[in-house]
Design an enzyme around this catalytic site. Structure first.
Site, PDB file in Angstrom:
ATOM      1  N   GLY A  88      35.738 -11.756 -33.015  1.00 29.90           N
ATOM      2  CA  GLY A  88      35.630 -11.176 -31.739  1.00 29.90           C
ATOM      3  C   GLY A  88      34.721 -11.925 -30.464  1.00 29.90           C
TER       4      GLY A  88
ATOM      5  N   HIS B  78      23.116  -8.601 -27.571  1.00 28.55           N
ATOM      6  CA  HIS B  78      22.561  -7.842 -28.393  1.00 28.55           C
ATOM      7  C   HIS B  78      21.376  -7.355 -28.572  1.00 28.55           C
ATOM      8  CE1 HIS B  78      25.852 -11.518 -30.290  1.00 28.55           C
ATOM      9  NE2 HIS B  78      26.216 -10.309 -29.750  1.00 28.55           N
TER      10      HIS B  78
ATOM     11  N   GLN C 210      13.445  -5.608 -31.725  1.00 30.93           N
ATOM     12  CA  GLN C 210      13.470  -6.072 -33.171  1.00 30.93           C
ATOM     13  C   GLN C 210      13.886  -7.514 -33.433  1.00 30.93           C
ATOM     14  OE1 GLN C 210      17.302  -3.845 -33.931  1.00 30.93           O
ATOM     15  NE2 GLN C 210      18.305  -6.062 -34.567  1.00 30.93           N
TER      16      GLN C 210
ATOM     17  N   ASP D  76      16.994  -7.203 -24.931  1.00 32.21           N
ATOM     18  CA  ASP D  76      18.198  -6.737 -24.357  1.00 32.21           C
ATOM     19  C   ASP D  76      18.114  -6.491 -23.023  1.00 32.21           C
ATOM     20  OD1 ASP D  76      17.144  -4.913 -24.618  1.00 32.21           O
ATOM     21  OD2 ASP D  76      18.696  -3.592 -26.454  1.00 32.21           O
TER      22      ASP D  76
ATOM     23  N   TRP E 155      19.094  -7.965 -30.512  1.00 28.84           N
ATOM     24  CA  TRP E 155      17.835  -8.301 -30.925  1.00 28.84           C
ATOM     25  C   TRP E 155      17.561  -9.196 -29.623  1.00 28.84           C
ATOM     26  CZ3 TRP E 155      22.977  -8.807 -32.962  1.00 28.84           C
ATOM     27  CH2 TRP E 155      22.995 -10.212 -32.779  1.00 28.84           C
TER      28      TRP E 155
ATOM     29  N   THR F  68      35.131  -3.915 -33.305  1.00 31.43           N
ATOM     30  CA  THR F  68      34.286  -5.265 -33.590  1.00 31.43           C
ATOM     31  C   THR F  68      34.596  -5.019 -32.073  1.00 31.43           C
ATOM     32  OG1 THR F  68      34.932  -5.998 -35.083  1.00 31.43           O
ATOM     33  CG2 THR F  68      35.171  -7.272 -33.175  1.00 31.43           C
TER      34      THR F  68
ATOM     35  N   HIS G 125      31.836  -3.195 -29.989  1.00 28.35           N
ATOM     36  CA  HIS G 125      31.046  -4.548 -29.938  1.00 28.35           C
ATOM     37  C   HIS G 125      31.206  -5.183 -28.271  1.00 28.35           C
ATOM     38  CE1 HIS G 125      27.619  -6.855 -31.683  1.00 28.35           C
ATOM     39  NE2 HIS G 125      28.500  -8.426 -30.692  1.00 28.35           N
ATOM     40  N   GLU G 126      33.196  -5.543 -28.709  1.00 30.03           N
ATOM     41  CA  GLU G 126      32.928  -6.997 -27.730  1.00 30.03           C
ATOM     42  C   GLU G 126      33.055  -5.882 -26.499  1.00 30.03           C
ATOM     43  OE1 GLU G 126      32.455  -9.629 -28.571  1.00 30.03           O
ATOM     44  OE2 GLU G 126      32.401  -9.189 -30.384  1.00 30.03           O
TER      45      GLU G 126
ATOM     46  N   HIS H 176      29.920  -6.381 -24.745  1.00 33.59           N
ATOM     47  CA  HIS H 176      29.184  -6.959 -24.102  1.00 33.59           C
ATOM     48  C   HIS H 176      30.019  -7.589 -22.338  1.00 33.59           C
ATOM     49  CE1 HIS H 176      27.240  -9.172 -27.426  1.00 33.59           C
ATOM     50  NE2 HIS H 176      28.524  -9.357 -27.790  1.00 33.59           N
TER      51      HIS H 176
END
Ligand code: ARG
Ligand code: ZN
Ligand code: CA
Length: 326
Positions: free
Chosen positions: A198, A246, A264, A256, A248, A233, A236-237, A240
């Site tokens: 995605g 993200h 990390q 971030d 990291w 998914t 997570h999307e 954003h």
């Protein structure tokens, strides 16, 4: 002061282009070992964003305004002066593009995705109990964001291989036009995007024709496509879409822009075992790899942090304040 801030933002915007190239890294990783766990391991949202920002001064200035507004909201929140709490019910339009009946995800499948989003963003997901004690103090709890399915649009297509190039977002390129993206979160469900599960637009794109989230149908809602079978998914999307990066920072030991998530070294895959320590700048930290904004399997991610919640609320009170169920 203003100048210093803007250059800091610009630096942050370009840092991930120079330090690291996740696309290349992921592609070479795929060349080594193609297992279900890492074959679909590219989330190009940030790379697509960076290319778009480089191409468009207009979008870049929108981006800088979003980040400035976010930092102001954060300062106000720290001083106990949150003007709007950012609580919001987001109306969702789901646009389904299908080539076969299997790709034409059912209404039940769509409802399962909305339910996952509502659980995850409210910290009502059953697996939140797995969160290690050390991260419980920084857990987001309810983010104040919930989701309501408003409409499903369906269109049959002959397209076999979609790419992360926004074609699905326009009728003129065999897609479906977004419905009023100022007021609705548009989600496009497509048959297959190769290695991509995605991708999403960030809030500098609020209200533009391509604003929203794209998910490959196999990973939309609860499915039997382990290890991406729990609808995360989309979690997570949508993260954003609500201005989360993200964890990291898309760079080696990157940022971030969230203070409480431990820095990390890079992304994590699969199901890491806790604790996992990373050394960045000579400091060793236990990493929050179970964060929705890492790359781990669906079953291995189950929390947002309090700092991420503040960014989400800055977004729903700021650049995405148009999202409301009327
Ligand atoms: N867009 C990301 C990708 O394509 C999503 C990863 C989300 N992680 C997950 N476990 N579903 O890899
Ligand atoms: Zn991502
Ligand atoms: Ca952080």
């Amino acid at each position: 002061m203003k100048k210093i801030f803007l250059s800091a933002v610009l630096l942050a915007a370009t840092a991930s282009c120079t330090n690291d190239n996740p696309l290349t890294n992921d592609e070479s990783a795929n060349a080594v070992a193609k297992t279900e766990s890492n074959v679909s391991r590219i989330c190009p949202s940030e790379e697509i964003r960076e290319a778009a920002l480089r191409d468009s001064p207009e979008l870049m200035s929108r981006y800088m305004n979003v980040e400035k507004q976010t930092q102001e909201f954060l300062k106000n929140a720290e001083m106990g002066r949150v003007l709007a709490d950012g609580t919001i019910e987001i109306p969702v339009i789901v646009n389904v593009l299908y080539r076969s009946s299997a790709e034409n995800v059912s209404d039940a499948q769509i409802q399962s995705q909305i339910a996952v989003l509502n659980a995850d963003f409210a910290a009502k997901n059953a697996d939140i109990t797995k969160l290690p004690t050390e991260f419980q103090t920084i857990a987001a709890g309810a983010t104040g964001v919930s989701f309501r399915l408003v409409k499903v649009n369906r269109k049959s297509t002959t397209v076999t291989n979609w790419q992360a190039n926004d074609a699905m977002k326009k009728a003129s390129t065999k897609g479906i036009d977004a419905t009023d993206p100022v007021h609705y979160l548009n989600m496009w469900v497509v048959g297959d995007m190769g290695g991509i599960l995605g991708y999403a637009t960030f809030p500098e794109s609020a209200g533009l024709w391509n604003d929203g989230v794209v998910i490959a149908g196999k990973y939309f809602g609860k499915t039997n496509n382990a290890p991406f079978n729990l609808g995360r998914t989309a979690t997570h999307e949508v993260g954003h879409y609500l201005n989360l990066r993200h964890i990291w920072g898309d760079a080696t030991c990157g940022s971030d822009l969230v203070a409480d998530t431990p820095t990390q070294t890079t992304k994590n895959y699969g199901v890491p075992s806790y604790p996992k320590y990373d050394v960045c700048g000579g400091v060793s930290r236990s990493t929050m790899f179970m964060n929705y904004m890492d790359y781990v399997d669906d079953a291995a991610m189950y929390a947002f942090s309090a700092g991420q919640k503040t960014r989400i609320q800055a977004t729903t009170a700021g650049p995405r304040a148009g999202l409301k169920v009327y």
